[in-house]
Design a protein around this motif. Structure first.
Motif, PDB file in Angstrom:
ATOM      1  N   ASP A   1       0.846  -1.198   0.000  1.00 17.74           N
ATOM      2  CA  ASP A   1       0.000   0.000   0.000  1.00 17.74           C
ATOM      3  C   ASP A   1       0.880   1.246   0.000  1.00 17.74           C
ATOM      4  N   TRP A   2       0.244   2.377  -0.223  1.00 16.96           N
ATOM      5  CA  TRP A   2       0.938   3.658  -0.363  1.00 16.96           C
ATOM      6  C   TRP A   2       0.422   4.654   0.665  1.00 16.96           C
ATOM      7  N   GLU A   3       1.225   5.656   1.012  1.00 15.07           N
ATOM      8  CA  GLU A   3       0.802   6.713   1.930  1.00 15.07           C
ATOM      9  C   GLU A   3       1.657   7.958   1.675  1.00 15.07           C
ATOM     10  N   VAL A   4       1.103   8.975   1.044  1.00 18.95           N
ATOM     11  CA  VAL A   4       1.826  10.234   0.901  1.00 18.95           C
ATOM     12  C   VAL A   4       1.832  10.935   2.261  1.00 18.95           C
TER      13      VAL A   4
ATOM     14  N   TYR B   1      12.565  23.703  16.494  1.00 22.42           N
ATOM     15  CA  TYR B   1      13.461  22.551  16.382  1.00 22.42           C
ATOM     16  C   TYR B   1      13.434  21.923  14.993  1.00 22.42           C
ATOM     17  N   VAL B   2      12.681  22.505  14.085  1.00 24.05           N
ATOM     18  CA  VAL B   2      12.539  21.965  12.735  1.00 24.05           C
ATOM     19  C   VAL B   2      13.554  22.609  11.805  1.00 24.05           C
ATOM     20  N   ALA B   3      14.338  21.772  11.110  1.00 22.58           N
ATOM     21  CA  ALA B   3      15.240  22.276  10.072  1.00 22.58           C
ATOM     22  C   ALA B   3      14.505  22.483   8.763  1.00 22.58           C
ATOM     23  N   GLY B   4      13.601  21.555   8.451  1.00 19.55           N
ATOM     24  CA  GLY B   4      12.876  21.647   7.192  1.00 19.55           C
ATOM     25  C   GLY B   4      11.892  20.508   7.046  1.00 19.55           C
ATOM     26  N   TYR B   5      11.377  20.374   5.836  1.00 17.09           N
ATOM     27  CA  TYR B   5      10.330  19.394   5.552  1.00 17.09           C
ATOM     28  C   TYR B   5      10.670  18.627   4.287  1.00 17.09           C
ATOM     29  N   VAL B   6      10.174  17.379   4.226  1.00 13.83           N
ATOM     30  CA  VAL B   6      10.421  16.521   3.068  1.00 13.83           C
ATOM     31  C   VAL B   6       9.141  15.772   2.703  1.00 13.83           C
ATOM     32  N   LEU B   7       9.095  15.361   1.455  1.00 17.67           N
ATOM     33  CA  LEU B   7       8.041  14.482   0.971  1.00 17.67           C
ATOM     34  C   LEU B   7       8.426  13.038   1.289  1.00 17.67           C
ATOM     35  N   VAL B   8       7.479  12.259   1.819  1.00 14.10           N
ATOM     36  CA  VAL B   8       7.714  10.861   2.184  1.00 14.10           C
ATOM     37  C   VAL B   8       6.588   9.996   1.615  1.00 14.10           C
ATOM     38  N   ASN B   9       6.935   8.828   1.115  1.00 12.41           N
ATOM     39  CA  ASN B   9       5.944   7.801   0.814  1.00 12.41           C
ATOM     40  C   ASN B   9       6.122   6.698   1.857  1.00 12.41           C
ATOM     41  N   ASP B  10       5.187   6.615   2.790  1.00  8.09           N
ATOM     42  CA  ASP B  10       5.237   5.594   3.842  1.00  8.09           C
ATOM     43  C   ASP B  10       4.657   4.302   3.270  1.00  8.09           C
ATOM     44  N   VAL B  11       5.446   3.635   2.424  1.00 11.46           N
ATOM     45  CA  VAL B  11       4.989   2.388   1.806  1.00 11.46           C
ATOM     46  C   VAL B  11       4.789   1.342   2.899  1.00 11.46           C
ATOM     47  N   SER B  12       3.735   0.547   2.754  1.00  5.49           N
ATOM     48  CA  SER B  12       3.342  -0.382   3.810  1.00  5.49           C
ATOM     49  C   SER B  12       2.918  -1.720   3.214  1.00  5.49           C
ATOM     50  N   GLU B  13       3.111  -2.785   3.983  1.00  6.22           N
ATOM     51  CA  GLU B  13       2.576  -4.099   3.629  1.00  6.22           C
ATOM     52  C   GLU B  13       1.559  -4.437   4.709  1.00  6.22           C
ATOM     53  N   ARG B  14       0.259  -4.301   4.364  1.00  4.33           N
ATOM     54  CA  ARG B  14      -0.790  -4.374   5.391  1.00  4.33           C
ATOM     55  C   ARG B  14      -0.889  -5.743   6.043  1.00  4.33           C
ATOM     56  N   ALA B  15      -0.648  -6.816   5.296  1.00  2.00           N
ATOM     57  CA  ALA B  15      -0.714  -8.139   5.919  1.00  2.00           C
ATOM     58  C   ALA B  15       0.367  -8.280   6.979  1.00  2.00           C
TER      59      ALA B  15
END
Length: 287
Positions: free
Chosen positions: A122-125, A146-160
């Protein structure tokens, strides 16, 4: 600033993206983009460099993970009210957090490899937060400092793996290649309001996720303050903050899961875009 790392896997060089969208080589000034370069002092040193004096990187090099030597890759679950609803769950009373293995970190356009025995990829932006100062028992009112910056992440997951093999989400979150990050770290001053960023993800050209960071249950400042009660956050650590609705597990009338040959494209306002081709497991891994 937009800071990045480019080049072959394992041999990335530091760079920045200039105002014309060109990659500029920073290796004459810093050896890498790590936690040390993402502290206030490190960022000030880079900001003082005139980008036009830096060599232009020709061609279209591979983007690596924009942060080297990441110490911790932490994640928040069920942090968008509309995503919790599609999952049939009540919004959590406190943040749910878990760890994504450092070994799952992947370049933003690298292939995503389904693990051996995968059934429900599965996918998660997600909006990723990059820490710039050691954070321990931080007050919410000061947390964004405390934040330096921000990034785009795809939290790819295997639901099973995540939900059917016991109670530890980590099993389905830290598989090799399951952490695409980048293409660059955008410094906090350039992003502005992190709680009003549009987010989207397409699968094979079809829009699956549309959202905005304003619908988070727990905002970035609250998450940093909360996490810093349990884990000391260090410069260069990544905290990814949850996903809006539209994941494959939430599709109706039938769930949709990743298969070899699928292509994910995703983006967040001000943070750039990613593209990943999905491949089957191989013992050689991704190239």
């Amino acid at each position: 600033m937009k800071l990045l790392r480019y080049g072959p896997r394992g041999a990335e060089k530091p760079g920045l993206l200039d105002s014309e969208g060109k990659i500029r080589d920073l290796s004459g000034h810093v050896s890498d983009i790590t936690g040390a370069e993402l502290t206030p002092e490190g960022l000030a040193k880079i900001a003082a460099i005139d980008p036009t004096t830096l060599p232009v990187v020709e061609g279209s090099p591979r983007y690596g993970v924009p942060i080297g030597n990441v110490g911790k890759f932490l994640a928040i679950g069920l942090n968008f009210a509309d995503h919790a609803k599609e999952a049939g769950l009540e919004p959590p009373p406190e943040p749910i957090f878990f760890t994504k293995a450092i070994s799952c970190l992947n370049g933003p356009n690298d292939q995503v490899m389904l693990p051996k025995g995968a059934e429900k990829g599965d996918w998660e932006v997600e909006l990723g937060v990059v820490i710039g100062k050691r954070a321990r028992y931080v007050e919410q009112s000061e947390a964004l400092d405390y934040v330096a910056g921000y990034v785009l992440v795809n939290d790819v997951s295997e639901r099973a793996f995540q939900k059917e093999l016991g109670s530890q989400w980590d099993k389905g979150k830290g598989c090799d290649t399951f952490g695409p990050v980048g293409p660059w770290v955008v410094t906090a001053d350039e992003v502005g309001d992190c709680q009003n960023l549009d987010m989207w993800l397409d699968l094979n050209g079809k829009r699956m996720q549309t959202g905005n960071s304003k619908t988070m249950i727990f905002g970035v400042a609250e998450l940093i303050a909360y996490m810093s009660r349990f884990v000391t956050l260090e410069p260069g650590d990544i905290l990814t903050t949850g996903t809006p609705p539209g994941v494959g597990e939430g599709q109706k009338p039938e769930k949709i899961f990743l298969k070899p040959g699928d292509v994910m494209t995703l983006g967040i306002e001000k943070l750039g875009e990613q593209r990943q081709e999905v491949i089957a497991w191989t013992k050689e891994g991704v190239s």
